[in-house]
Design a protein around this motif. Sequence first.
Motif, PDB file in Angstrom:
ATOM      1  N   GLY A 163       0.785  -1.220   0.000  1.00 32.56           N
ATOM      2  CA  GLY A 163       0.000   0.000   0.000  1.00 32.56           C
ATOM      3  C   GLY A 163       0.819   1.274   0.000  1.00 32.56           C
ATOM      4  O   GLY A 163       0.264   2.368  -0.129  1.00 32.56           O
ATOM      5  N   GLU A 191      -2.858   6.786   6.741  1.00 32.70           N
ATOM      6  CA  GLU A 191      -2.970   6.859   5.289  1.00 32.70           C
ATOM      7  C   GLU A 191      -2.736   5.485   4.664  1.00 32.70           C
ATOM      8  O   GLU A 191      -3.400   5.121   3.687  1.00 32.70           O
ATOM      9  N   ARG A 220      -3.431   2.601   6.030  1.00 34.55           N
ATOM     10  CA  ARG A 220      -4.669   1.836   6.267  1.00 34.55           C
ATOM     11  C   ARG A 220      -5.764   2.275   5.291  1.00 34.55           C
ATOM     12  O   ARG A 220      -6.502   1.438   4.760  1.00 34.55           O
ATOM     13  N   ARG A 221      -5.853   3.567   5.043  1.00 36.13           N
ATOM     14  CA  ARG A 221      -6.869   4.081   4.118  1.00 36.13           C
ATOM     15  C   ARG A 221      -6.646   3.536   2.712  1.00 36.13           C
ATOM     16  O   ARG A 221      -7.595   3.151   2.011  1.00 36.13           O
ATOM     17  N   ARG A 222      -5.386   3.491   2.283  1.00 34.12           N
ATOM     18  CA  ARG A 222      -5.088   2.975   0.947  1.00 34.12           C
ATOM     19  C   ARG A 222      -5.441   1.495   0.829  1.00 34.12           C
ATOM     20  O   ARG A 222      -6.001   1.063  -0.186  1.00 34.12           O
ATOM     21  N   THR A 256      -7.621  -0.194   2.621  1.00 34.02           N
ATOM     22  CA  THR A 256      -9.076  -0.329   2.688  1.00 34.02           C
ATOM     23  C   THR A 256      -9.724   0.114   1.379  1.00 34.02           C
ATOM     24  O   THR A 256     -10.693  -0.493   0.913  1.00 34.02           O
ATOM     25  N   GLY A 257      -9.172   1.165   0.779  1.00 29.94           N
ATOM     26  CA  GLY A 257      -9.730   1.719  -0.445  1.00 29.94           C
ATOM     27  C   GLY A 257      -9.653   0.800  -1.640  1.00 29.94           C
ATOM     28  O   GLY A 257     -10.370   0.984  -2.629  1.00 29.94           O
ATOM     29  N   ARG A 258      -8.781  -0.198  -1.588  1.00 25.79           N
ATOM     30  CA  ARG A 258      -8.692  -1.149  -2.700  1.00 25.79           C
ATOM     31  C   ARG A 258      -9.994  -1.940  -2.853  1.00 25.79           C
ATOM     32  O   ARG A 258     -10.360  -2.331  -3.949  1.00 25.79           O
ATOM     33  N   GLY A 259     -10.632  -2.200  -1.723  1.00 27.53           N
ATOM     34  CA  GLY A 259     -11.883  -2.945  -1.746  1.00 27.53           C
ATOM     35  C   GLY A 259     -11.740  -4.397  -2.136  1.00 27.53           C
ATOM     36  O   GLY A 259     -12.713  -5.034  -2.561  1.00 27.53           O
TER      37      GLY A 259
END
Length: 225
Positions: A32, A147, A149-151, A153-156
């Motif tokens: 990430g 950030e 973690r956000r990346r 999670t954002g992959r989905g």
Amino acid sequence: MPKSAPSSAPSPASTGTLTRRGLMFILSSPSGAGKTTVSRMLLEHDPDICISVSCTTRPPRPGEIDGKDYHFVSRAEFDRMVADEEFLEWAEVFGNCYGTPKAQVKAGLKEGQDYLFDIDWQGTQQLYQKLERDVVRVFLLPPSIDELRRRLTGRGTDSADVIAGRMDRARSEISHWDGYDYVVVNDDIQACFEKVKKILEAERLRRARQTGLIGFVRELMQPGG
């Protein structure tokens, strides 16, 4: 004594070209943090570097091509290659094995080919121990753990449990930052890429890699040249 016939090939001093030994350019980061994206950008913009194609025991993902993305092999074949010392480095990650074939890389370096490695800190250590003078180590850091973690999670694409596991592994990988020659914080992907590109350009100019430099300088110093 008669003079020898002049060579038909232009001299390095007249062309400004120098024979150069290749290098092994390593990009590492926690999942990430951008190493795959920066690697792709580097390959797209720099024709003088190519990806080192690893062997792996994991099954191909949709769209992956054997021999281009990876050499897909069985666990038995991978174990045989380990036993025969055919890898420069290898590691087991999330139950799958990955390894860098030795023969092709060593031959390419001698011919001036640069190789890009998208590997973790364990593989980096192994490569550095075996071919220290040819290795350039770059580690990419996220701007913050939130950030990162956000990346992820954002992959989905991953469950909460998988993301938690990747975060734990990320913290472990980040702890090895001081085993690298360069550390770049990836807070903007384009800016990060530009910094990585400058590192590669500078490393190509290291005197130790300019194998044709001695002859080049001697020719420049010839009287009447």
